[in-house]
Design a protein around this motif. Sequence first.
Motif, short mmCIF file in Angstrom:
data_model
loop_
_atom_site.label_atom_id
_atom_site.label_comp_id
_atom_site.label_asym_id
_atom_site.label_seq_id
_atom_site.Cartn_x
_atom_site.Cartn_y
_atom_site.Cartn_z
N ASN B 2 39.08 33.51 36.27
CA ASN B 2 39.28 34.81 35.64
C ASN B 2 40.65 35.40 36.03
OD1 ASN B 2 39.01 37.29 34.47
ND2 ASN B 2 37.37 38.02 35.81
N LEU B 3 41.50 35.56 35.01
CA LEU B 3 42.80 36.22 35.20
C LEU B 3 42.84 37.46 34.31
CD1 LEU B 3 43.59 33.49 36.48
CD2 LEU B 3 45.72 33.58 35.22
N SER B 4 43.28 38.57 34.85
CA SER B 4 43.44 39.76 34.01
C SER B 4 44.93 40.04 33.85
CB SER B 4 42.71 40.96 34.61
OG SER B 4 43.24 41.28 35.88
N TYR B 5 45.26 40.78 32.78
CA TYR B 5 46.67 41.03 32.48
C TYR B 5 46.86 42.45 32.01
CZ TYR B 5 51.29 40.47 30.36
OH TYR B 5 52.61 40.60 30.03
N ARG B 6 47.86 43.13 32.55
CA ARG B 6 48.22 44.45 32.06
C ARG B 6 49.73 44.60 32.16
NH1 ARG B 6 47.11 45.35 37.56
NH2 ARG B 6 48.51 46.88 38.53
N VAL B 13 51.57 42.32 34.71
CA VAL B 13 50.88 42.02 35.97
C VAL B 13 49.67 41.13 35.69
CG1 VAL B 13 49.73 42.98 38.00
CG2 VAL B 13 51.61 44.24 36.92
N VAL B 14 49.74 39.91 36.23
CA VAL B 14 48.61 38.98 36.12
C VAL B 14 47.87 39.01 37.45
CG1 VAL B 14 47.89 36.58 35.83
CG2 VAL B 14 49.84 37.46 34.53
N ARG B 15 46.59 39.39 37.43
CA ARG B 15 45.82 39.40 38.66
C ARG B 15 44.79 38.27 38.62
NH1 ARG B 15 44.62 43.39 42.99
NH2 ARG B 15 42.56 42.90 43.81
N VAL B 16 44.73 37.52 39.71
CA VAL B 16 43.82 36.39 39.80
C VAL B 16 42.54 36.85 40.47
CG1 VAL B 16 43.50 34.04 40.66
CG2 VAL B 16 45.80 34.84 40.02
N HIS B 17 41.41 36.74 39.76
CA HIS B 17 40.12 37.16 40.34
C HIS B 17 39.37 35.92 40.80
CE1 HIS B 17 40.87 41.18 38.73
NE2 HIS B 17 41.24 40.59 37.61
N ALA B 18 39.88 35.28 41.85
CA ALA B 18 39.26 34.07 42.39
C ALA B 18 39.72 33.91 43.83
CB ALA B 18 39.67 32.85 41.57
N PRO B 19 38.87 33.36 44.70
CA PRO B 19 39.25 33.21 46.10
C PRO B 19 40.18 32.04 46.39
CG PRO B 19 37.01 32.44 45.80
CD PRO B 19 37.47 32.97 44.46
N ARG B 20 40.24 31.08 45.46
CA ARG B 20 41.07 29.90 45.70
C ARG B 20 41.78 29.48 44.42
NH1 ARG B 20 39.16 26.81 50.28
NH2 ARG B 20 40.20 24.99 49.48
N ILE B 21 43.06 29.06 44.56
CA ILE B 21 43.71 28.31 43.48
C ILE B 21 43.96 26.94 44.08
CG2 ILE B 21 45.59 28.20 41.81
CD1 ILE B 21 46.17 31.14 42.32
N ASP B 22 43.11 25.99 43.74
CA ASP B 22 43.20 24.66 44.36
C ASP B 22 43.07 23.57 43.30
OD1 ASP B 22 40.52 24.61 43.73
OD2 ASP B 22 39.81 24.75 45.80
N ALA B 23 42.99 22.33 43.76
CA ALA B 23 42.97 21.19 42.84
C ALA B 23 41.86 21.33 41.79
CB ALA B 23 42.81 19.90 43.62
N LEU B 50 52.60 38.06 39.63
CA LEU B 50 51.31 37.40 39.89
C LEU B 50 50.71 38.06 41.14
CD1 LEU B 50 49.46 35.07 38.96
CD2 LEU B 50 50.70 33.58 40.54
N ASP B 51 49.66 38.85 40.91
CA ASP B 51 49.02 39.58 42.00
C ASP B 51 47.95 38.69 42.64
OD1 ASP B 51 47.62 41.26 43.64
OD2 ASP B 51 47.36 42.87 42.17
N LEU B 52 48.22 38.25 43.86
CA LEU B 52 47.35 37.26 44.53
C LEU B 52 46.46 37.90 45.60
CD1 LEU B 52 49.94 34.35 44.85
CD2 LEU B 52 48.02 34.47 43.27
N GLU B 53 46.24 39.21 45.48
CA GLU B 53 45.49 39.90 46.55
C GLU B 53 44.12 39.28 46.81
OE1 GLU B 53 45.13 44.10 45.99
OE2 GLU B 53 44.28 44.40 47.97
N GLU B 54 43.45 38.79 45.75
CA GLU B 54 42.09 38.26 45.94
C GLU B 54 42.08 36.78 46.33
OE1 GLU B 54 39.38 39.28 42.70
OE2 GLU B 54 40.68 40.96 42.19
N VAL B 55 43.27 36.16 46.37
CA VAL B 55 43.33 34.71 46.60
C VAL B 55 43.53 34.43 48.09
CG1 VAL B 55 44.57 32.58 46.05
CG2 VAL B 55 44.28 34.34 44.30
N GLU B 56 42.51 33.84 48.70
CA GLU B 56 42.58 33.55 50.14
C GLU B 56 43.22 32.21 50.42
OE1 GLU B 56 38.46 33.70 51.10
OE2 GLU B 56 38.29 35.77 50.39
N PHE B 57 43.21 31.31 49.42
CA PHE B 57 43.66 29.95 49.70
C PHE B 57 44.36 29.35 48.50
CE2 PHE B 57 43.38 25.43 50.53
CZ PHE B 57 43.60 25.35 51.88
N LEU B 58 45.49 28.71 48.78
CA LEU B 58 46.27 28.02 47.75
C LEU B 58 46.61 26.64 48.32
CD1 LEU B 58 48.21 28.62 45.13
CD2 LEU B 58 49.97 28.93 46.86
#
Lengths: 163, 120
Positions: B2-6, B13-23, B50-58
């Motif tokens: 889930n990505l939101s955009y405003r 501003v693209v905000r990533v609503h997920a805890p990880r961006i991984d393989a 790219l707002d990564l506030e919710e992303v704990e792991f990349l």
Amino acid sequence: MRAVPRYRIDLTDPARCRLGFRTGDGAIGPMLSELSRHLHGLGVGRELVEDGMIALAEILNNVEEHAYAGQAGGCVHVELAADDGALRCAVEDLGAPMPGGSLPSGTMPASDPAAPESWPEGGFGWAMVRRLVHDIRYVRTEDRNRLCFTISPASAPRRGTPG
Amino acid sequence: MNLSYRVEEGIGVVRVHAPRIDAAVAIQFKDRFSAVTGEPGAAIADTVLLDLEEVEFLDSSGLGAVVAARKLLGTGRTLALAALQPAVAKVMRLTHMDRIFPIYPDAAAALAGAGGRGGG
């Protein structure tokens, strides 16, 4: 969404974690998240846990994508011991051997700030692993790959240090 | 994924609503990023944050997807990053990507910077 666990994690001895999963089931992320919470609970330092999770994520992805060539159902085992301020890990799988029988050198890809179109989209994995771990050894025995490494504060890259 | 955009202060501003961006989700991330920034109105924003506030792991695959997202914007636009959590910041440092992406402490700081540029 299935409730069936995609991995197993044995914490009978809290400081000697034994984990296992099969490839192709999206297990790595949830498994490492649980392992990370467990290590925080044991009192292992935040940076050490971060370094361990970054290195393990790369190594386990590598097993999925290369040793098992993206095929589902491959067995992967992980042992992780937390003691003396260090994490000692062993990863085993029954996939293909490392090309050439040795570990990649892990040269960090270079990026020209002025040319975004040429920025690398890959090649970071082993480069990060090489910077985070020490005492890394790879052994191929019959049909088994075994990779052992240690993560300790001494192996962590320092802020501002080149390379 | 889930990505939101405003669009705010002229910045997308693209905000990533997920805890990880991984393989496991790298391709989804790239596809969703392409979809949201390609929506009508998005082309107005020369800078995408790219707002990564919710992303704990990349992981390295996630980083590759962020680089791919940067390339999708083309040479006339910029991708900046905001709110890097500790493990994400570490990956950016280890790979030296912190030297080539503009990075802000949070989305508000990035937008304030844009507002301050105002007439310049």
